[in-house]
Structures are given as C-alpha cells and as structure tokens.
Motif scaffolding. Structure first.
Motif, PDB file in Angstrom:
ATOM      1  N   GLU A 191      63.795  57.218  37.401  1.00  0.00           N
ATOM      2  CA  GLU A 191      63.180  57.939  36.304  1.00  0.00           C
ATOM      3  C   GLU A 191      64.022  59.146  35.702  1.00  0.00           C
ATOM      4  O   GLU A 191      63.526  59.857  34.654  1.00  0.00           O
ATOM      5  CB  GLU A 191      61.710  58.423  36.638  1.00  0.00           C
ATOM      6  CG  GLU A 191      62.018  59.493  37.656  1.00  0.00           C
ATOM      7  CD  GLU A 191      60.339  59.878  38.244  1.00  0.00           C
ATOM      8  OE1 GLU A 191      60.445  61.108  38.820  1.00  0.00           O
ATOM      9  OE2 GLU A 191      59.430  58.893  38.173  1.00  0.00           O
ATOM     10  N   SER A 192      64.990  59.234  36.452  1.00  0.00           N
ATOM     11  CA  SER A 192      65.804  60.510  35.912  1.00  0.00           C
ATOM     12  C   SER A 192      67.253  60.360  35.722  1.00  0.00           C
ATOM     13  O   SER A 192      67.688  61.051  34.968  1.00  0.00           O
ATOM     14  CB  SER A 192      65.571  61.650  36.904  1.00  0.00           C
ATOM     15  OG  SER A 192      64.423  62.113  37.304  1.00  0.00           O
ATOM     16  N   MET A 269      57.197  55.880  40.487  1.00  0.00           N
ATOM     17  CA  MET A 269      57.666  56.500  39.637  1.00  0.00           C
ATOM     18  C   MET A 269      56.461  57.586  38.848  1.00  0.00           C
ATOM     19  O   MET A 269      55.375  57.200  38.795  1.00  0.00           O
ATOM     20  CB  MET A 269      58.293  55.817  38.055  1.00  0.00           C
ATOM     21  CG  MET A 269      59.516  55.209  38.587  1.00  0.00           C
ATOM     22  SD  MET A 269      60.125  53.859  37.622  1.00  0.00           S
ATOM     23  CE  MET A 269      60.604  55.017  36.242  1.00  0.00           C
ATOM     24  N   THR A 270      56.811  58.779  38.373  1.00  0.00           N
ATOM     25  CA  THR A 270      55.984  59.612  37.740  1.00  0.00           C
ATOM     26  C   THR A 270      56.118  60.031  36.351  1.00  0.00           C
ATOM     27  O   THR A 270      55.340  60.639  35.615  1.00  0.00           O
ATOM     28  CB  THR A 270      56.159  61.258  38.531  1.00  0.00           C
ATOM     29  OG1 THR A 270      57.417  61.635  38.237  1.00  0.00           O
ATOM     30  CG2 THR A 270      55.794  60.942  40.035  1.00  0.00           C
ATOM     31  N   LYS A 271      57.140  59.439  35.895  1.00  0.00           N
ATOM     32  CA  LYS A 271      57.510  59.273  34.300  1.00  0.00           C
ATOM     33  C   LYS A 271      58.495  58.325  33.922  1.00  0.00           C
ATOM     34  O   LYS A 271      58.952  57.572  34.825  1.00  0.00           O
ATOM     35  CB  LYS A 271      58.025  60.851  33.957  1.00  0.00           C
ATOM     36  CG  LYS A 271      59.484  60.926  34.568  1.00  0.00           C
ATOM     37  CD  LYS A 271      60.169  62.352  34.372  1.00  0.00           C
ATOM     38  CE  LYS A 271      61.440  62.677  34.951  1.00  0.00           C
ATOM     39  NZ  LYS A 271      61.920  63.754  34.781  1.00  0.00           N
ATOM     40  N   SER A 272      58.549  58.185  32.645  1.00  0.00           N
ATOM     41  CA  SER A 272      59.270  56.800  32.353  1.00  0.00           C
ATOM     42  C   SER A 272      60.692  57.020  32.373  1.00  0.00           C
ATOM     43  O   SER A 272      61.328  58.324  32.522  1.00  0.00           O
ATOM     44  CB  SER A 272      59.126  56.525  30.668  1.00  0.00           C
ATOM     45  OG  SER A 272      57.779  56.285  30.394  1.00  0.00           O
ATOM     46  N   ALA A 273      61.693  56.113  32.510  1.00  0.00           N
ATOM     47  CA  ALA A 273      63.090  56.448  32.687  1.00  0.00           C
ATOM     48  C   ALA A 273      63.653  56.658  31.171  1.00  0.00           C
ATOM     49  O   ALA A 273      63.018  56.469  30.380  1.00  0.00           O
ATOM     50  CB  ALA A 273      63.633  54.809  33.121  1.00  0.00           C
ATOM     51  N   PRO A 274      64.959  57.406  31.434  1.00  0.00           N
ATOM     52  CA  PRO A 274      65.388  57.970  30.007  1.00  0.00           C
ATOM     53  C   PRO A 274      66.341  56.984  29.210  1.00  0.00           C
ATOM     54  O   PRO A 274      67.507  57.272  29.100  1.00  0.00           O
ATOM     55  CB  PRO A 274      66.239  59.136  30.457  1.00  0.00           C
ATOM     56  CG  PRO A 274      66.631  58.657  31.963  1.00  0.00           C
ATOM     57  CD  PRO A 274      65.549  57.817  32.493  1.00  0.00           C
ATOM     58  N   ASP A 275      65.842  55.911  28.856  1.00  0.00           N
ATOM     59  CA  ASP A 275      66.586  54.949  28.056  1.00  0.00           C
ATOM     60  C   ASP A 275      68.112  54.357  28.849  1.00  0.00           C
ATOM     61  O   ASP A 275      69.187  54.616  28.294  1.00  0.00           O
ATOM     62  CB  ASP A 275      67.007  55.595  26.670  1.00  0.00           C
ATOM     63  CG  ASP A 275      67.643  54.609  25.678  1.00  0.00           C
ATOM     64  OD1 ASP A 275      67.495  53.227  25.935  1.00  0.00           O
ATOM     65  OD2 ASP A 275      68.479  54.947  24.867  1.00  0.00           O
ATOM     66  N   GLU A 298      59.225  50.354  32.262  1.00  0.00           N
ATOM     67  CA  GLU A 298      59.006  52.020  32.462  1.00  0.00           C
ATOM     68  C   GLU A 298      60.203  52.788  31.838  1.00  0.00           C
ATOM     69  O   GLU A 298      60.490  53.664  31.986  1.00  0.00           O
ATOM     70  CB  GLU A 298      59.070  52.330  33.897  1.00  0.00           C
ATOM     71  CG  GLU A 298      57.718  51.656  34.623  1.00  0.00           C
ATOM     72  CD  GLU A 298      56.827  52.526  34.280  1.00  0.00           C
ATOM     73  OE1 GLU A 298      56.573  53.814  33.829  1.00  0.00           O
ATOM     74  OE2 GLU A 298      55.519  51.688  34.307  1.00  0.00           O
ATOM     75  N   GLY A 299      60.749  51.971  30.751  1.00  0.00           N
ATOM     76  CA  GLY A 299      61.768  52.734  30.042  1.00  0.00           C
ATOM     77  C   GLY A 299      63.200  52.570  30.514  1.00  0.00           C
ATOM     78  O   GLY A 299      64.202  53.063  29.646  1.00  0.00           O
ATOM     79  N   PHE A 451      53.904  50.869  22.376  1.00  0.00           N
ATOM     80  CA  PHE A 451      55.181  50.614  21.877  1.00  0.00           C
ATOM     81  C   PHE A 451      56.350  51.586  22.704  1.00  0.00           C
ATOM     82  O   PHE A 451      56.004  52.570  22.672  1.00  0.00           O
ATOM     83  CB  PHE A 451      55.104  50.887  20.295  1.00  0.00           C
ATOM     84  CG  PHE A 451      54.053  50.170  19.722  1.00  0.00           C
ATOM     85  CD1 PHE A 451      54.398  48.927  19.015  1.00  0.00           C
ATOM     86  CD2 PHE A 451      52.808  50.395  19.621  1.00  0.00           C
ATOM     87  CE1 PHE A 451      53.729  47.889  18.359  1.00  0.00           C
ATOM     88  CE2 PHE A 451      51.889  49.578  18.806  1.00  0.00           C
ATOM     89  CZ  PHE A 451      52.229  48.465  17.958  1.00  0.00           C
ATOM     90  N   THR A 452      57.411  50.726  23.139  1.00  0.00           N
ATOM     91  CA  THR A 452      58.515  51.466  23.729  1.00  0.00           C
ATOM     92  C   THR A 452      59.602  51.169  22.525  1.00  0.00           C
ATOM     93  O   THR A 452      60.134  50.274  22.282  1.00  0.00           O
ATOM     94  CB  THR A 452      58.867  51.152  25.012  1.00  0.00           C
ATOM     95  OG1 THR A 452      57.593  51.252  25.745  1.00  0.00           O
ATOM     96  CG2 THR A 452      59.718  51.698  25.551  1.00  0.00           C
TER      97      THR A 452
END
Length: 750
Positions: A191-192, A269-275, A298-299, A451-452
């Motif tokens: 996620e980071s 995970m606590t947030k989406s991955a950064p592309d 998840e990104g 939508f992602t």
C-alpha cells in the motif's frame, strides 16, 4: 438510599449502547494468532513428519503411488489428532487442507515438503546489501525475501537490483527478510511502495497425484509463501467458499511455509496502493488470479508473475533485462518485449523449442495483468502474451483526476482517494456507463459502482452516466408439476435464475430441465436462446418458458411443452387397458416385437403361429442379416415373410423343426414349443424336479422337459388353473397372443 449515586448509575447504563454500539450483541471477532496458538501446530507437524517418513520407508511403491500413500498416511494421522476439527479435511489431488482447534488452517503439500527437505541445512551467511532507510512513501522500493539466508537458492541478485532501482529513482529501498516479512509488513509495503518485488517461493492449493508437474488444473488460488505467521488472524484462515486465503503449509527444520494469497494481503491493507508495480518472482504466481486480482483491485497498476513453477536461472535473466530497461525509461510493455527478445518467451526455451513442447513440459510463461493487459484466465496463461502496459518507473508527471456526474438528478460521484471514485445513484437510478475527457488520458476499471483510474498521462475528468431504472416483472411459464414464482427487477439489469421447483407430470420422456427460453418450443433439436444462471429483462413485462430436454436415441431434443406418454393399446379397439395383459402388450407394441393384426385390432385371444413367434424373436435380435445361411426346411419358401426369421432361428439353434426337413410355419405354437424355443435361445439348465406338482406333467414331450423346467423356474409358465384351483401345464395346448406377450415380457425382464 443515595439517590444521586442511583441516578448517576442509570445515566451510565443509558450511555453504554451509545458508547459501545452493538458490541455486546456481535458474534465472535477475528483474533490475531499468537505463538501459543502455533506451538501445538508445530508439534503436530513434527509428528506428521515422522508419519510421512515412516510411510515412505515402508512403501513398496514408487513415484506418484508412493507420494499418495504417504499423503494418505499423514491424513489418517491428522484426523486422529485432538487438534483436528472434524469434517474439515479437504483433498485437492495429492494435497489436502484441514482446520485445527487453535484457529489455524493447515495444508499438507508433498511438493513443499520435498522443497523444504532440500532447503533444510542449506542456510548460508552471505554479505547482504544494506537497504536505504525507508520512509515508506510511494516512491519506495520494497523487496520481500522470506527465505533469504535460510534457503541457499535465494541469492543477492534482487538485493542488488533494488539498490540500483532506488539509486535510479532517488527513492528509498527496504528488504524484508525472514520473519520481518510478516503479513502486515507485506500489506504495508504494497500500500505504500511504488515497486514491490516478491522474491520467495510460491504455490497453489492443488497438486495432481499422478503428474507432479500439474499444480494448476484443480487450483482455486495462488499463494505467496512467508516464513512467519505473525499477524495472521482466524479470519485469514477461515474458509471462503471453496478457498482458503491463508494456510500453514508445514515446517521442516528451520523452514516454515505460511501461504497467503492476494485477498489475505488486501485484507491487511489500510489504504489503496499508489499506482504501483509488483514483480512476483515466485512459482505459480499467475497460475490463477488469486494473487493479482485482489491486489489490482486495491490500486496495484501492474502485476507481473509466472504461469507455472519458474527456474531461478530464467527469472534472474528476465529480471535483469526488465529492470535495466525500466531504469532506462522504458514502459513495462517495452521492457517485457526486450526481455523476451534477449532471454526467451518461456522458461527453458533453449531446451523446449516449440510452444507445444513448452506446454507439455509445464514451462513457465511470463504474464502481466494491468489496466491494459487482461489476465488471460486460469488454464490459458501458458501462452504468448503481448503486453501493452505503459507504466514507467520514473519521470511520470503528477496529474489531477476529477470525477463528475453526467446527471446530478440521477446520481453523484464521490472520491475514495485520488484515483478511486464511487458512484452514488439516486433511488430508482443506476450507473449506465462512463466516459473519460480527454479520451485515452488514463485507464479506467469499473467494479460495480466503484471506478479505479490508473496509468494517468494527463489531467482528465471521469464522467459517470446514470439512467432511470425501469421496473420489470418476469413471469415463468412451467408445465404441470413444476412451478416458479415471478421475479421483480429492472430493465437492463441482470437477475439470477434458478431451476423450477418440481418436475413435469408429463411422462412421454425422461424430461430434464435445460434452462429458460423466451418463446414456446414444441419440439426442437436446437434452441437459439437459453438462459441458465442469469437473465437481463429487456422490457417491463417478460415471460420465460421452462425448457426441457430428452434423449431420442443419440439426438437431444427440447420442448417447453412436455407431453404424456401415449398408450399403444388405445389404438386397438379389441384391447382392454384394464386387463392383465395391458402392460406386456404395450411393451410388445412399443418395441415392435409384435404388431396388430390390422390397423384397429390386435386379437389378444387369437393364436400365434410358429412362424410368428420366431419373427418376434428375430425382431428382438435386431433383424440380423442371414445372407449365406442355409434354409434347412423345405416348407419355408425363400420369399415368404418369415423366411429370414426361421433361417436365423435355425442357425442359432432356437428351432429344430417338426422334422429334419419341415418347420410347419403355419401351425399354432404350443406352450411347450414356446418354452423349448426360448430355452434353446438363451435358457440355462435347472436342477430339481419342478414339474411333478402338476397333474399333467407326464404330458410334456421328452424334448421339452428341460425347457418346461426352466420356464416354470423363470415364471414364464405358472400353470392354468382349473375350476377347483388345480394348476395344469397343458403343454400341448396353444397360447393366445396376449399370453405369449406376457411370457415374452417376463422372459425379457421388462
């Protein structure tokens, strides 16, 4: 009483629901497992290791049989353990999983047991490349290496690689080795970090017991293997449908295998991955989409992996070219194309020169999943993939993505993060589509109302379109005996279908439900539109018809109007369907063994000639060709309607004639002659005297005694009752057509 304290207590009690919500009514929550939970499991694995070695030592079998025998011995020991949860052992080929009372789900894998045995004792002290201090930003590069230093197979190659990548990007890198690579650390890295490398072992939840190379055909998910179970919860180990997202696949010496798939990682995970990009240098990472799909959702922008077990040699060669090209500014598509050109399209390509031989030998193929590269599907990944992803390592400008509604009266759009948006339709409205302005500025993936956006190349706006929902009613037309309640939904929206309750009462055929169709079908061998699992209404009121199939020989036929069986006897005016002969005569007519004496009469009380009986048997045998067989009887004319039947019966020993040269085809057949012909055709000798109880037993001709014994034993002839109840054989009397139908019906066991 102290009233102030009393009212204070009441106030506290009143506030408890607001403070704790439904906590008191909630069910059991997921629990993070501890060393105390794993200790008895590790002890069990030690016991199972001894069972396995003993089974392999004592087995006289080799290869797959020996492997399966050992697995079965281990499974028996598992079910006998106090830690085993009854009814949870589930086989997948030679591999099986089972749940334990500590909350840990385990899996026995012959392949991983052998892998651990080879790795045991191979730990080596090597000079590690010190990672740069990580601040875990989206520019970071993380290497996951659970077995570095424990398994000699893992070298410094990827540690050197992440240092080069960090130097090129100006970012930071971190290496998570052995027990530092916990599930939570892996999830935090995904996620980071802008780029994550899995340098580990991989597996699926299936092993073919007869082909040790096939680890895919029965698999439901793909696993990344970790050295530690720290952070895993009872929820991670819980069964989800037919799949476990985490399993403890055993230990051997210092090696432990905790298997986690993409769903398990995503749940931590606590947030989406950064592309980001994940390079999965593990075996079987793309055998299923169990790793890549949840993380892409998840990104994660790009997920790279292998369709089968991959060799270290080819993975190292591929990664070296791939990351060198990324550092040079290439896109993922360009880097993959170059590595395939320099190294090869598949593992061991220098030995297996054709794609057919590569597939036969389970060579690994590199596979990419991204917004521009659809996962090929399980069973379709051993293929040459043309990669299109334009993801780049660095030099990407930061662009702004906004999302708006095309019609705010029907719905709104809210951001979940910079690149993820959720559409919120108004009541009786639904998302109908989307567009991107300018077109091609990014990739957009839709999952329901979410939508992602990824691979952003310039500032852009996502425009979500809504439509008014139109109610729809689907009415189901079913035959008598079956039923299905109407369903309500919306025009243009998919609804689930189920099979109707009950079965058609009609009995003309063995009707099997085949699905639903939108028009009546009388009888057809092909139906253009059949709905089985889902249906999307196209108007406000729709009727669907239950479609049934039946077999007509080798042809499958379909109808929405099952029919009742037609009674053949009803075509003849002299047959009484309430009489004892009804079912036998029906069978004779249905099979064509007997026909009517005219279009409207059967003559159930009429006699049957010798020629007619032989013809019935000839039809039953399929009317075989008699060309070249002799005709031994002078009174059987070659052109007569019964000639072929008599010639066939004589050749098969069923008839011997009334003399050496005569058959007497027009004579009425007697009861003992019927028994003799059937006995010669396929009867068996009977021991004991079954005729002496009949007063006229002495009237049986000598040639027919054995045949009559057999006929009585089979129930073909049971005696003709006299007025006083005495049963008489009457061997030389004739038999009616109805009686002969009954005899043949019993003889055939119809």
């Amino acid at each position: 009483m102290n009233w102030k304290r009393f009212f204070a207590l009441l106030l506290v009690l009143a506030l408890l629901p607001a403070l704790f919500g439904n906590a008191f009514a909630a069910g059991p929550k997921a629990r993070t497992l501890t060393d105390a939970d794993y200790a008895p499991i590790d002890a069990l694995w030690a016991e199972l290791d001894a069972v396995e070695q003993d089974a392999q030592t004592q087995s006289a079998q080799d290869g797959p049989d020996r492997t399966l025998a050992a697995a079965q011995a281990v499974a028996k020991a598992v079910t006998a353990s106090d830690l085993y949860v009854d009814g949870t052992l589930q086989w997948r080929g030679a591999q099986f999983s089972f749940e334990t009372t500590t909350g840990v789900t385990c899996a026995y894998s012959p392949r991983l047991r052998e892998l651990a045995r080879r790795a045991a004792g191979s730990s080596v002290e090597t000079e590690a490349v010190e990672p740069q201090t990580s601040t875990t930003t989206s520019a970071d590069i993380t290497l996951i290496e659970p077995y570095y230093g424990l398994d000699r197979s893992f070298t410094l190659q990827y540690q050197n690689e992440v240092k080069k990548l960090a130097d090129a990007t100006g970012g930071s890198s971190q290496v998570l080795k052995t027990t530092r690579a916990t599930i939570d650390a892996v999830a935090a890295a995904v996620e980071s970090s802008g780029l994550v490398i899995f340098d580990s072992h991989g597996s699926t939840d299936y092993e073919n017991p007869w082909n040790e190379e096939d680890l895919v055909s029965g698999a439901t998910t793909s696993y990344l293997l970790l050295q530690t179970g720290t952070g895993l919860t009872t929820e991670d180990y819980a069964k989800d449908g037919n799949t476990y997202h985490a399993q403890y696949m055993g230990s051997y010496g210092t090696i432990k295998y905790y298997a986690v798939d993409g769903t398990c990682i995503a749940n931590h995970m606590t947030k989406s991955a950064p592309d980001s990009l994940i390079w999965s240098a593990i075996c079987l990472g793309m055998a299923t989409d169990g790793l890549c799909a949840p993380l892409r959702a998840e990104g994660v922008s790009v997920f790279y992996g292998y369709s089968q077990s991959v060799t270290f040699d080819y993975d190292y060669k591929w990664e070296e070219v791939f990351f060198a090209r990324l550092r040079a500014g290439d896109t993922v598509a360009q880097a993959v194309a170059q590595m395939k050109t320099e190294v090869g399209q598949w593992d061991y390509c220098s030995e297996y020169l054709t794609i057919e031989s590569a597939r036969r030998n389970y060579c690994a193929f590199p596979i990419v999943s991204s917004a521009l590269d659809t996962y090929p599907g399980k069973g379709k990944v051993d293929a040459l993939q043309e990669v299109n992803s334009d993801w780049q390592l660095f030099g990407k400008a930061k662009f702004t993505v906004t999302a708006v509604s095309a019609n705010t009266a029907l719905g709104t759009v809210v951001p979940l993060n910079d690149l993820t948006f959720e559409a919120k339709p108004a009541e009786n409205a639904a998302v109908s589509g989307w567009s991107l302005q300018p077109e091609g500025a990014a990739a957009v993936a839709q999952d329901g109302n979410v939508f992602t956006v990824s691979d952003v190349r310039e500032d852009c706006t996502l425009v979500v379109e809504f439509r008014q929902r139109v109610p729809a009613t689907v009415v189901f037309s079913t035959p008598e005996g079956a039923s299905q309640p109407m369903q309500r939904g919306y025009v243009g929206e998919e609804m689930a279908l189920t099979a109707p309750e009950g079965k058609p009462l009609a009995n003309a055929h063995d009707y099997v439900f085949a699905g639903w169709t939108d028009a009546p079908v009388a009888a057809a061998v092909q139906v253009s539109t059949v709905y089985t699992d889902t249906y999307t209404p196209i108007r406000a009121m729709v009727t669907l018809y239950a479609l049934y199939s039946w077999q007509d020989g080798e042809t499958t036929r379909y109808t929405t109007q099952p029919q009742n069986k037609v009674c053949p006897s009803e075509a003849f005016s002299d047959l009484d369907v309430t009489q004892w002969y009804h079912e036998p005569v029906d069978y004779m007519l249905e099979t064509g063994m007997m026909n009517g004496m005219s279009a409207t009469t059967f003559e159930p009380n009429g006699t049957l000639t010798r020629a007619q009986l032989v013809t019935v048997l000839y039809r039953h045998a399929g009317s075989p060709d008699v060309t070249g067989l002799p005709n031994p009887f002078a009174d059987v004319a070659p052109q007569s309607w019964y000639a072929k039947a008599v010639i066939w019966a004589a050749a098969n020993g069923a008839v011997k004639g009334t003399s050496a040269a005569t058959f007497a085809p027009e004579d009425a057949i007697t009861r003992e002659q019927i028994a003799a012909i059937l006995y010669r055709y396929n009867g068996e000798a009977v021991t004991g005297d079954l005729l002496s109880s009949f007063p006229d037993a002495d009237a049986v001709s000598g040639y027919a005694v054995e045949a009559m014994q057999w006929a009585v034993s089979r129930g073909l002839i049971s005696g003709d009752p006299a007025s006083d109840g005495t049963l008489w054989l009457r061997p030389r009397d004739g038999a009616t057509r109805a009686q002969i139908a009954k005899i043949l019906w019993v003889w055939l066991g119809a």
